[in-house]
Design a protein around this motif. Structure first.
Motif, PDB file in Angstrom:
ATOM      1  N   GLY A 421       0.478   5.882  -5.791  1.00 10.45           N
ATOM      2  CA  GLY A 421      -0.273   6.614  -6.963  1.00 10.45           C
ATOM      3  C   GLY A 421      -0.070   6.004  -8.306  1.00 10.45           C
ATOM      4  N   LEU A 422       1.250   5.798  -8.646  1.00  9.05           N
ATOM      5  CA  LEU A 422       1.822   5.534  -9.896  1.00  9.05           C
ATOM      6  C   LEU A 422       1.460   4.415 -10.342  1.00  9.05           C
ATOM      7  N   LEU A 423       1.176   3.400  -9.481  1.00  9.57           N
ATOM      8  CA  LEU A 423       0.793   1.897  -9.635  1.00  9.57           C
ATOM      9  C   LEU A 423      -0.655   1.952  -9.878  1.00  9.57           C
ATOM     10  N   SER A 424      -1.365   2.584  -9.127  1.00 10.85           N
ATOM     11  CA  SER A 424      -2.785   2.721  -9.125  1.00 10.85           C
ATOM     12  C   SER A 424      -3.268   3.482 -10.415  1.00 10.85           C
ATOM     13  N   ASN A 425      -2.588   4.135 -11.141  1.00 13.07           N
ATOM     14  CA  ASN A 425      -2.869   4.596 -12.179  1.00 13.07           C
ATOM     15  C   ASN A 425      -2.368   3.896 -13.515  1.00 13.07           C
ATOM     16  N   GLU A 426      -1.871   2.722 -13.396  1.00 14.55           N
ATOM     17  CA  GLU A 426      -1.457   1.927 -14.386  1.00 14.55           C
ATOM     18  C   GLU A 426      -2.215   0.562 -14.387  1.00 14.55           C
ATOM     19  N   ILE A 427      -3.229   0.462 -13.537  1.00 15.25           N
ATOM     20  CA  ILE A 427      -3.715  -1.029 -13.158  1.00 15.25           C
ATOM     21  C   ILE A 427      -4.222  -1.920 -14.560  1.00 15.25           C
ATOM     22  N   ASN A 428      -4.417  -0.941 -15.613  1.00 15.66           N
ATOM     23  CA  ASN A 428      -4.584  -1.909 -16.763  1.00 15.66           C
ATOM     24  C   ASN A 428      -3.566  -2.014 -17.420  1.00 15.66           C
ATOM     25  N   ARG A 454      -7.754  -7.180   2.996  1.00 15.99           N
ATOM     26  CA  ARG A 454      -6.901  -5.924   3.249  1.00 15.99           C
ATOM     27  C   ARG A 454      -6.539  -5.053   2.037  1.00 15.99           C
ATOM     28  N   SER A 455      -6.758  -5.373   0.920  1.00 20.21           N
ATOM     29  CA  SER A 455      -6.437  -4.793  -0.197  1.00 20.21           C
ATOM     30  C   SER A 455      -7.512  -3.656  -0.559  1.00 20.21           C
ATOM     31  N   GLY A 456      -7.277  -2.403  -0.938  1.00 16.88           N
ATOM     32  CA  GLY A 456      -8.060  -1.510  -1.567  1.00 16.88           C
ATOM     33  C   GLY A 456      -8.386  -1.850  -3.203  1.00 16.88           C
ATOM     34  N   LEU A 457      -8.914  -0.847  -3.618  1.00 18.37           N
ATOM     35  CA  LEU A 457      -9.541  -1.254  -5.084  1.00 18.37           C
ATOM     36  C   LEU A 457      -8.178  -0.656  -5.711  1.00 18.37           C
ATOM     37  N   LYS A 458      -7.331   0.215  -5.410  1.00 21.32           N
ATOM     38  CA  LYS A 458      -6.077   0.580  -6.086  1.00 21.32           C
ATOM     39  C   LYS A 458      -5.090   0.180  -4.879  1.00 21.32           C
ATOM     40  N   PHE A 459      -3.657   0.529  -5.591  1.00 23.31           N
ATOM     41  CA  PHE A 459      -2.639   0.198  -4.606  1.00 23.31           C
ATOM     42  C   PHE A 459      -2.566   1.376  -3.487  1.00 23.31           C
ATOM     43  N   SER A 460      -2.221   0.896  -2.264  1.00 27.07           N
ATOM     44  CA  SER A 460      -2.388   1.563  -1.138  1.00 27.07           C
ATOM     45  C   SER A 460      -1.143   1.310   0.000  1.00 27.07           C
ATOM     46  N   PRO A 461      -0.608   2.347   0.560  1.00 20.46           N
ATOM     47  CA  PRO A 461       0.243   1.921   1.548  1.00 20.46           C
ATOM     48  C   PRO A 461      -0.189   1.398   2.863  1.00 20.46           C
ATOM     49  N   GLU A 462       0.472   0.451   3.469  1.00 18.25           N
ATOM     50  CA  GLU A 462      -0.009  -0.437   4.569  1.00 18.25           C
ATOM     51  C   GLU A 462       1.249  -0.322   5.654  1.00 18.25           C
ATOM     52  N   SER A 463       0.831   0.434   6.516  1.00 23.13           N
ATOM     53  CA  SER A 463       1.845   0.534   7.700  1.00 23.13           C
ATOM     54  C   SER A 463       1.957  -0.436   8.620  1.00 23.13           C
ATOM     55  N   SER A 464       3.179  -0.836   9.102  1.00 23.05           N
ATOM     56  CA  SER A 464       3.412  -1.645  10.226  1.00 23.05           C
ATOM     57  C   SER A 464       3.071  -1.145  11.454  1.00 23.05           C
ATOM     58  N   ALA A 465       3.162  -1.867  12.537  1.00 26.15           N
ATOM     59  CA  ALA A 465       3.141  -1.486  13.996  1.00 26.15           C
ATOM     60  C   ALA A 465       4.141  -0.518  14.322  1.00 26.15           C
ATOM     61  N   SER A 466       5.316  -0.643  13.912  1.00 21.18           N
ATOM     62  CA  SER A 466       6.412   0.441  14.059  1.00 21.18           C
ATOM     63  C   SER A 466       6.182   1.747  13.645  1.00 21.18           C
ATOM     64  N   PHE A 467       5.279   1.750  12.428  1.00 21.98           N
ATOM     65  CA  PHE A 467       4.999   3.082  11.812  1.00 21.98           C
ATOM     66  C   PHE A 467       3.997   3.822  12.631  1.00 21.98           C
ATOM     67  N   GLN A 468       2.749   3.008  12.823  1.00 20.74           N
ATOM     68  CA  GLN A 468       1.727   3.356  13.722  1.00 20.74           C
ATOM     69  C   GLN A 468       2.170   4.268  15.248  1.00 20.74           C
ATOM     70  N   ILE A 484       3.496  -1.307   0.210  1.00 20.04           N
ATOM     71  CA  ILE A 484       2.313  -1.196  -0.656  1.00 20.04           C
ATOM     72  C   ILE A 484       1.662  -2.494  -0.874  1.00 20.04           C
ATOM     73  N   ARG A 485       0.508  -2.312  -0.601  1.00 22.64           N
ATOM     74  CA  ARG A 485      -0.487  -3.529  -0.700  1.00 22.64           C
ATOM     75  C   ARG A 485      -1.165  -3.428  -2.328  1.00 22.64           C
ATOM     76  N   TYR A 486      -1.129  -4.649  -2.845  1.00 21.05           N
ATOM     77  CA  TYR A 486      -1.659  -4.598  -4.208  1.00 21.05           C
ATOM     78  C   TYR A 486      -2.812  -4.206  -4.123  1.00 21.05           C
ATOM     79  N   GLY A 487      -3.301  -3.558  -5.351  1.00 20.88           N
ATOM     80  CA  GLY A 487      -4.791  -3.285  -5.506  1.00 20.88           C
ATOM     81  C   GLY A 487      -5.624  -4.446  -6.034  1.00 20.88           C
ATOM     82  N   LEU A 488      -6.880  -4.591  -5.647  1.00 18.03           N
ATOM     83  CA  LEU A 488      -7.755  -5.687  -6.254  1.00 18.03           C
ATOM     84  C   LEU A 488      -7.926  -5.216  -7.636  1.00 18.03           C
ATOM     85  N   ALA A 489      -8.112  -4.212  -8.065  1.00 15.86           N
ATOM     86  CA  ALA A 489      -8.529  -3.765  -9.533  1.00 15.86           C
ATOM     87  C   ALA A 489      -7.418  -4.057 -10.647  1.00 15.86           C
TER      88      ALA A 489
END
Length: 561
Positions: A421-428, A454-468, A484-489
């Motif tokens: 959430g922090l990263l997504s709100n500082e994309i610029n 795989r990326s969303g517009l913003k930064f987003s959690p990406e879970s491994s198989a062990s998490f699922q 955390i997957r880097y956001g495309l925006a």
């Protein structure tokens, strides 16, 4: 649209709390209603409200639709000519070179406490400037004109937060105009005259932290649908442990210069957060070391009178809050809380005439109410006067302290979602992104590179198989491995609109299979060379298994496909 828990004196109102305007229980935190509204207060109170920074404009539009466009307006502000701007402006008009005018402007002192220095004070403080005025005819001419213009309105702007709402067309009360930049309607009267007319002024402020909290909660609910920020425990040990380790990057109010004090403060409750945020300001900041010593039992706590222990025992004998000054005047001097607020205001403004009258009233009240001798009453009054000069509004500190606690709680317990959430709100903001990515690495949270599939517009959690698997079996969230997957925006030179279209295309028609496929499926106005270069360089096409240099060389061919 995320709304803050409150700010300013309105958080001291029980009515505002039960109506849901504020989220802080004033009884729990010892807040005083009379700091917000009392019979002795002449001016109407205003309620300041924080909204999500990105969507504040929608709130303004909603208010216009609800009450009528002609009844709602933003408020003008007038920028005054200070000493430096008067010199530079006059120099330009009378034909002085920029260098000469700038030389004189630089002679005007501008250190701490000198922001509002006048031209006369500047000439008296700097002998070199005085000499230039006395010996240079052009400088004398400039100076004479500048003194006449100093303090006058230079241009106008729009108040950052103020909104005025009327019960009828505002043009019946005040002249209006349109802001030439934004084309919004604004009043031609500034804040003061609007208050004198009795118009309702509200502050709608944009607070980015609310957006961060909202985005983090939305991510958490993907794992725990029932999660609610309103239901988090207020005595979470992990939260206070995080603050005591001074891991405060991203924590509202407590990062930056506060970090060193956090390491010493020994947080045990939200009251400690409220106290430190009130203390960390010019003036009371000098009291922090003594406050910490008293808190830890390393310094003796003294009270000018035993009754003051009732007022400030929870802050170890240090009066931090304006409400404590009011409570002391009420308890010792027999003031009503409304009268105590007027006393607090007079002390804060250092109004000598009023202070003389109030001192006599206080001494008389102390003698009448508690049989306190005149000498002791004078000493207590001096103490109250000292603290009133920099006391902070506890209502505001408590409301913002709640936001600080919420951010710390999420970082301590849901670190991946909070950092996303922090990263997504500082994309610029490249500097902020770098700081937060570094913090993620320190915390052991992997940052995965951008990926157009795989990326969303913003930064987003990406879970491994062990998490699922762990989530399916109801295991603890601490046992899960999440990145955390880097956001495309957040990638330079790609544009948020273009990435929104790319994600929509991916979701509707499947993943991209090659650089050529990406170009073919997106409009050529979107998939341009500059954007593709950035995507290739940052690794967004690494899933193809080809070297970036080779992919880079294929861009023109892919665009032509």
């Amino acid at each position: 649209i995320p709304v803050g828990p409150g700010r300013g004196s309105a958080a001291g109102s029980l009515a505002a709390y039960v109506l849901g305007i504020t989220d802080i229980d004033p009884l729990q935190f010892g807040l005083i209603f009379e700091r917000f509204l009392n019979p002795e207060r002449v001016s109407p109170p205003d309620i300041d409200v924080d909204f999500c920074k990105e969507r504040r404009g929608e709130v303004l539009e909603y208010v216009r639709q609800k009450y009528g466009e002609r009844r709602v307006s933003q408020i003008v502000t007038f920028n005054k000519m200070n000493a430096k701007s008067a010199v530079r402006d006059v120099g330009r008009v009378i034909g002085l070179s920029y260098g000469d005018a700038d030389r004189l402007a630089r002679m005007i002192p501008a250190g701490p406490g000198q922001q509002n220095i006048t031209l006369a004070e500047a000439a008296a403080a700097n002998p070199e400037l005085r000499r230039a005025i006395d010996t240079e005819p052009a400088t004398r001419q400039l100076w004479d004109h500048a003194i006449l213009l100093e303090g006058r309105s230079r241009n106008f702007g729009v108040h950052a937060a103020g909104i005025v709402i009327g019960d009828r067309d505002l043009s019946e009360y005040v002249p209006l105009r349109r802001d030439p930049k934004e084309k919004e309607v604004i009043t031609q009267y500034p804040m003061g005259p609007l208050n004198d007319l009795g118009l309702l002024k509200m502050d709608f402020l944009g607070l980015r932290t609310l957006t961060v909290l909202h985005d983090a909660v939305e991510l958490i609910r993907q794992r725990f649908p029932e999660f609610s920020l309103e239901q988090i425990p207020m005595d979470d040990a992990a939260t206070f442990a995080l603050l005591n380790r001074a891991e405060t990057i991203g924590i509202f109010q407590l990062e930056g210069g506060m970090t060193g004090f956090c390491r010493q403060f020994d947080f045990k409750s939200i009251d400690d957060i409220i106290a430190l945020s009130a203390l960390y300001r010019p003036g009371p900041m000098d009291l922090i070391p003594d406050y910490i010593k008293r808190k830890k039992g390393l310094a003796k706590i003294k009270y000018e009178h035993p009754l003051l222990e009732e007022v400030c025992s929870d802050t170890y004998g240090v009066m931090i809050y304006q409400e404590q000054v009011m409570a002391a005047a009420s308890r010792l001097g027999g003031y009503s809380l409304g009268q105590a607020d007027l006393l607090r205001r007079a002390m804060g403004k250092k109004d000598r005439e009023k202070m003389g009258m109030e001192r006599a009233n206080f001494i008389e009240g102390c003698a009448r109410t508690n049989k306190i001798p005149e000498k002791k009453a004078n000493a207590i009054f001096d103490l109250l006067e000292k603290f009133a000069g920099y006391g902070f509004n506890k209502s505001h500190s408590a409301a913002y302290g709640l936001i600080s606690y919420q951010t710390a709680y999420l970082k301590a317990n849901y670190a991946v979602e909070f950092m996303a959430g922090l990263l997504s709100n500082e994309i610029n903001n490249t500097d902020k992104i770098s700081t937060f990515v570094g913090e993620c690495k320190r915390m052991g949270i992997p940052i995965l590179p951008p990926d157009v599939n795989r990326s969303g517009l913003k930064f987003s959690p990406e879970s491994s198989a062990s998490f699922q698997l762990a989530n399916q079996e109801g295991a603890s969230r601490d046992a899960c491995t999440t990145s955390i997957r880097y956001g495309l925006a957040a990638i330079k030179n790609v544009g948020q609109g273009a990435m929104e279209l790319a994600i929509r295309e991916r979701e509707e028609r499947g993943e991209f299979t090659s650089l050529e496929d990406f170009c073919r499926r997106l409009d050529s106005r979107i998939a341009n060379r500059k954007m593709l270069e950035s995507l290739v360089k940052c690794g967004a096409f690494d899933f193809l298994g080809r070297e970036r240099a080779k992919l880079f060389g294929c861009i023109d061919e892919s665009l032509a496909a």
